[in-house]
Design a protein around this motif. Structure first.
Motif, PDB file in Angstrom:
ATOM      1  N   GLY A  63      -6.611  -7.897   4.676  1.00 28.89           N
ATOM      2  CA  GLY A  63      -7.595  -8.369   3.720  1.00 28.89           C
ATOM      3  C   GLY A  63      -7.998  -7.384   2.652  1.00 28.89           C
ATOM      4  N   VAL A  64      -7.688  -6.112   2.834  1.00 28.99           N
ATOM      5  CA  VAL A  64      -7.998  -5.109   1.815  1.00 28.99           C
ATOM      6  C   VAL A  64      -6.696  -4.607   1.219  1.00 28.99           C
ATOM      7  CG1 VAL A  64      -8.088  -3.248   3.537  1.00 28.99           C
ATOM      8  CG2 VAL A  64      -9.183  -2.935   1.321  1.00 28.99           C
ATOM      9  N   GLN A  65      -6.661  -4.466  -0.108  1.00 27.39           N
ATOM     10  CA  GLN A  65      -5.480  -3.969  -0.796  1.00 27.39           C
ATOM     11  C   GLN A  65      -5.484  -2.445  -0.772  1.00 27.39           C
ATOM     12  OE1 GLN A  65      -2.971  -5.915  -2.302  1.00 27.39           O
ATOM     13  NE2 GLN A  65      -3.995  -7.566  -1.185  1.00 27.39           N
ATOM     14  N   LEU A  66      -4.378  -1.855  -0.273  1.00 22.66           N
ATOM     15  CA  LEU A  66      -4.254  -0.405  -0.172  1.00 22.66           C
ATOM     16  C   LEU A  66      -3.149   0.102  -1.089  1.00 22.66           C
ATOM     17  CD1 LEU A  66      -4.613   0.208   3.678  1.00 22.66           C
ATOM     18  CD2 LEU A  66      -6.389   0.187   1.908  1.00 22.66           C
ATOM     19  N   PRO A  67      -3.320   1.313  -1.647  1.00 20.68           N
ATOM     20  CA  PRO A  67      -2.339   1.862  -2.583  1.00 20.68           C
ATOM     21  C   PRO A  67      -1.203   2.600  -1.882  1.00 20.68           C
ATOM     22  CG  PRO A  67      -4.233   3.306  -2.472  1.00 20.68           C
ATOM     23  CD  PRO A  67      -4.536   2.147  -1.560  1.00 20.68           C
ATOM     24  N   TYR A  68      -0.009   2.471  -2.438  1.00 28.71           N
ATOM     25  CA  TYR A  68       1.182   3.141  -1.923  1.00 28.71           C
ATOM     26  C   TYR A  68       1.934   3.780  -3.084  1.00 28.71           C
ATOM     27  CZ  TYR A  68       0.533   0.420   2.381  1.00 28.71           C
ATOM     28  OH  TYR A  68       0.030  -0.134   3.535  1.00 28.71           O
ATOM     29  N   SER A  69       2.563   4.927  -2.824  1.00 26.99           N
ATOM     30  CA  SER A  69       3.367   5.610  -3.827  1.00 26.99           C
ATOM     31  C   SER A  69       4.715   5.989  -3.230  1.00 26.99           C
ATOM     32  CB  SER A  69       2.651   6.875  -4.315  1.00 26.99           C
ATOM     33  OG  SER A  69       3.520   7.703  -5.060  1.00 26.99           O
ATOM     34  N   ALA A  70       5.782   5.683  -3.953  1.00 32.78           N
ATOM     35  CA  ALA A  70       7.120   6.019  -3.471  1.00 32.78           C
ATOM     36  C   ALA A  70       7.334   7.522  -3.414  1.00 32.78           C
ATOM     37  CB  ALA A  70       8.170   5.379  -4.374  1.00 32.78           C
ATOM     38  N   THR A  71       6.576   8.280  -4.193  1.00 31.85           N
ATOM     39  CA  THR A  71       6.750   9.726  -4.239  1.00 31.85           C
ATOM     40  C   THR A  71       5.715  10.482  -3.409  1.00 31.85           C
ATOM     41  OG1 THR A  71       5.432   9.824  -6.270  1.00 31.85           O
ATOM     42  CG2 THR A  71       7.826   9.653  -6.508  1.00 31.85           C
ATOM     43  N   ASP A  72       4.494   9.966  -3.298  1.00 28.41           N
ATOM     44  CA  ASP A  72       3.411  10.727  -2.682  1.00 28.41           C
ATOM     45  C   ASP A  72       2.908  10.167  -1.361  1.00 28.41           C
ATOM     46  OD1 ASP A  72       2.360  12.958  -4.751  1.00 28.41           O
ATOM     47  OD2 ASP A  72       3.158  11.240  -5.830  1.00 28.41           O
ATOM     48  N   GLY A  73       3.401   9.024  -0.942  1.00 26.86           N
ATOM     49  CA  GLY A  73       3.067   8.540   0.379  1.00 26.86           C
ATOM     50  C   GLY A  73       2.306   7.214   0.393  1.00 26.86           C
ATOM     51  N   PRO A  74       2.177   6.703   1.614  1.00 24.01           N
ATOM     52  CA  PRO A  74       2.697   7.252   2.871  1.00 24.01           C
ATOM     53  C   PRO A  74       4.211   7.089   2.980  1.00 24.01           C
ATOM     54  CG  PRO A  74       1.660   5.129   3.268  1.00 24.01           C
ATOM     55  CD  PRO A  74       1.398   5.468   1.848  1.00 24.01           C
ATOM     56  N   ARG A  75       4.870   8.127   3.490  1.00 22.77           N
ATOM     57  CA  ARG A  75       6.326   8.077   3.599  1.00 22.77           C
ATOM     58  C   ARG A  75       6.782   7.310   4.826  1.00 22.77           C
ATOM     59  NH1 ARG A  75       5.685  13.558   1.767  1.00 22.77           N
ATOM     60  NH2 ARG A  75       5.687  14.285   3.928  1.00 22.77           N
ATOM     61  N   THR A  76       5.945   7.262   5.858  1.00 28.43           N
ATOM     62  CA  THR A  76       6.299   6.562   7.089  1.00 28.43           C
ATOM     63  C   THR A  76       5.284   5.461   7.360  1.00 28.43           C
ATOM     64  OG1 THR A  76       7.297   8.556   8.026  1.00 28.43           O
ATOM     65  CG2 THR A  76       6.729   6.781   9.560  1.00 28.43           C
ATOM     66  N   ILE A  77       5.777   4.246   7.586  1.00 28.64           N
ATOM     67  CA  ILE A  77       4.935   3.104   7.931  1.00 28.64           C
ATOM     68  C   ILE A  77       5.479   2.522   9.223  1.00 28.64           C
ATOM     69  CG2 ILE A  77       4.067   0.850   7.206  1.00 28.64           C
ATOM     70  CD1 ILE A  77       4.690   1.717   4.307  1.00 28.64           C
ATOM     71  N   ASP A  78       4.676   2.534  10.257  1.00 32.42           N
ATOM     72  CA  ASP A  78       5.081   2.031  11.565  1.00 32.42           C
ATOM     73  C   ASP A  78       4.047   1.003  12.005  1.00 32.42           C
ATOM     74  OD1 ASP A  78       6.034   1.532  14.076  1.00 32.42           O
ATOM     75  OD2 ASP A  78       5.674   3.539  14.877  1.00 32.42           O
ATOM     76  N   HIS A  79       4.344  -0.277  11.737  1.00 37.03           N
ATOM     77  CA  HIS A  79       3.386  -1.346  11.963  1.00 37.03           C
ATOM     78  C   HIS A  79       2.121  -1.031  11.158  1.00 37.03           C
ATOM     79  CE1 HIS A  79       6.257  -1.816  15.311  1.00 37.03           C
ATOM     80  NE2 HIS A  79       5.984  -3.109  15.184  1.00 37.03           N
ATOM     81  N   ASP A  80       0.981  -0.871  11.792  1.00 34.96           N
ATOM     82  CA  ASP A  80      -0.258  -0.598  11.055  1.00 34.96           C
ATOM     83  C   ASP A  80      -0.574   0.888  10.936  1.00 34.96           C
ATOM     84  OD1 ASP A  80      -0.800  -3.206  10.429  1.00 34.96           O
ATOM     85  OD2 ASP A  80      -2.224  -3.528  12.059  1.00 34.96           O
ATOM     86  N   ASN A 191      -0.443  21.215   9.493  1.00 34.54           N
ATOM     87  CA  ASN A 191       0.827  20.847  10.110  1.00 34.54           C
ATOM     88  C   ASN A 191       1.634  19.894   9.238  1.00 34.54           C
ATOM     89  OD1 ASN A 191       0.146  22.373  12.444  1.00 34.54           O
ATOM     90  ND2 ASN A 191      -1.040  20.636  13.234  1.00 34.54           N
ATOM     91  N   GLY A 192       1.650  20.181   7.944  1.00 33.28           N
ATOM     92  CA  GLY A 192       2.510  19.438   7.033  1.00 33.28           C
ATOM     93  C   GLY A 192       1.998  18.091   6.584  1.00 33.28           C
ATOM     94  N   ASP A 193       0.700  17.815   6.774  1.00 32.70           N
ATOM     95  CA  ASP A 193       0.162  16.531   6.323  1.00 32.70           C
ATOM     96  C   ASP A 193      -1.350  16.657   6.154  1.00 32.70           C
ATOM     97  OD1 ASP A 193       0.307  13.927   5.464  1.00 32.70           O
ATOM     98  OD2 ASP A 193       1.061  13.111   7.347  1.00 32.70           O
ATOM     99  N   TRP A 194      -1.949  15.707   5.442  1.00 34.42           N
ATOM    100  CA  TRP A 194      -3.390  15.679   5.279  1.00 34.42           C
ATOM    101  C   TRP A 194      -4.061  15.088   6.511  1.00 34.42           C
ATOM    102  CZ3 TRP A 194      -5.566  18.479   1.710  1.00 34.42           C
ATOM    103  CH2 TRP A 194      -4.901  18.728   0.504  1.00 34.42           C
ATOM    104  N   ARG A 195      -5.190  15.676   6.892  1.00 29.67           N
ATOM    105  CA  ARG A 195      -6.036  15.169   7.966  1.00 29.67           C
ATOM    106  C   ARG A 195      -7.442  14.955   7.412  1.00 29.67           C
ATOM    107  NH1 ARG A 195      -1.657  14.938  11.675  1.00 29.67           N
ATOM    108  NH2 ARG A 195      -0.344  16.682  11.013  1.00 29.67           N
ATOM    109  N   VAL A 196      -8.062  13.879   7.831  1.00 31.45           N
ATOM    110  CA  VAL A 196      -9.432  13.602   7.413  1.00 31.45           C
ATOM    111  C   VAL A 196     -10.394  14.290   8.362  1.00 31.45           C
ATOM    112  CG1 VAL A 196     -11.176  11.790   7.097  1.00 31.45           C
ATOM    113  CG2 VAL A 196      -8.825  11.403   6.330  1.00 31.45           C
ATOM    114  N   VAL A 197     -11.442  14.891   7.819  1.00 33.31           N
ATOM    115  CA  VAL A 197     -12.468  15.509   8.642  1.00 33.31           C
ATOM    116  C   VAL A 197     -13.375  14.415   9.197  1.00 33.31           C
ATOM    117  CG1 VAL A 197     -14.375  17.156   8.700  1.00 33.31           C
ATOM    118  CG2 VAL A 197     -12.395  17.583   7.229  1.00 33.31           C
TER     119      VAL A 197
END
Length: 226
Positions: A63-80, A191-197
């Motif tokens: 129900g919510v539209q989320l942004p995706y970028s072919a260059t900046d991510g997310p590079r991996t999508i596994d179900h949700d 560890n090679g990716d962004w983490r949310v605090v």
């Protein structure tokens, strides 16, 4: 304001290895519940890093539209689940949106739990998990959906290692009135990716504030609408 309009929430301080480190000046903060800590600014801080949105596409997520970028991510999508964001301002922005949305308990423990335990950091991760474990959907309700539109963002600061920004979301309030909330998200590169605090005390509400307009914010293309 109905709670469903505050899908995307924000953390107040960045927690680094070895302790809590406050990074950004709060002179432009939206009004919040309680005062934020004083800031010590990283010398690499960019208060308004270039964030190119021209190549961003939008897809539906419950129900919510989320942004995706072919260059900046997310590079991996596994179900949700998603991961793999670049160490850039756009990568941090995309991670902030995707990870905070997927930490919402309405998507169930299959999504929210691994998102929080694997992609959030800080001493309040356990508190955030407790909110997921304690969530009980209404009996007989249909599959959970969001009633939120992502409208824009404003940087508080960016370095290659930490990032802080405010996100504006809009949704239906009382009497069919549209209400908006600005919420703070802060991230660390680990560890090679962004983490949310994780938010203080494991709750997002202290980091959200109502806003009347998008003045001073960068608008998402088409306001995040399909």
């Amino acid at each position: 304001m109905r709670s469903r309009t505050l899908l995307i929430m924000a953390a107040v301080s960045v927690v680094a290895l070895g302790g809590t480190v406050t990074l950004f000046n709060d002179r432009d903060d939206p009004p919040q519940q309680g005062a934020l800590p004083a800031a010590a600014v990283d010398h690499r801080l960019q208060s308004a890093p270039a964030t190119e949105l021209a190549g961003v596409s939008w897809r539906d997520f419950h129900g919510v539209q989320l942004p995706y970028s072919a260059t900046d991510g997310p590079r991996t999508i596994d179900h949700d689940r998603v991961w793999g964001f670049t160490q850039t301002p756009l990568g941090a922005l995309l991670a902030a949106v995707h990870l905070t949305v997927r930490s919402d308990p309405r998507w169930g423990q299959r999504v929210a739990e691994p998102t929080i335990t694997q992609q959030f950091v800080g001493p309040d991760v356990a508190g955030l998990m407790a909110s997921v474990n304690g969530y009980r959907p209404r009996a007989g309700s249909e599959a959970q959906r969001a009633y939120v539109v992502l409208e824009g963002f404003r940087w508080q600061g960016f370095t290659p290692d930490v990032a802080s920004l405010d996100l504006v979301s809009a949704g239906p309030g009382d009497s069919d009135r549209t209400v908006r909330a600005a919420t703070r998200v802060q991230l660390q590169w680990r560890n090679g990716d962004w983490r949310v605090v994780a938010p203080l005390a494991g709750t997002w509400t202290s980091a959200a504030a109502p806003v009347d307009s998008l003045d001073g914010y960068t608008r998402f293309p088409a306001g995040g609408r399909p």
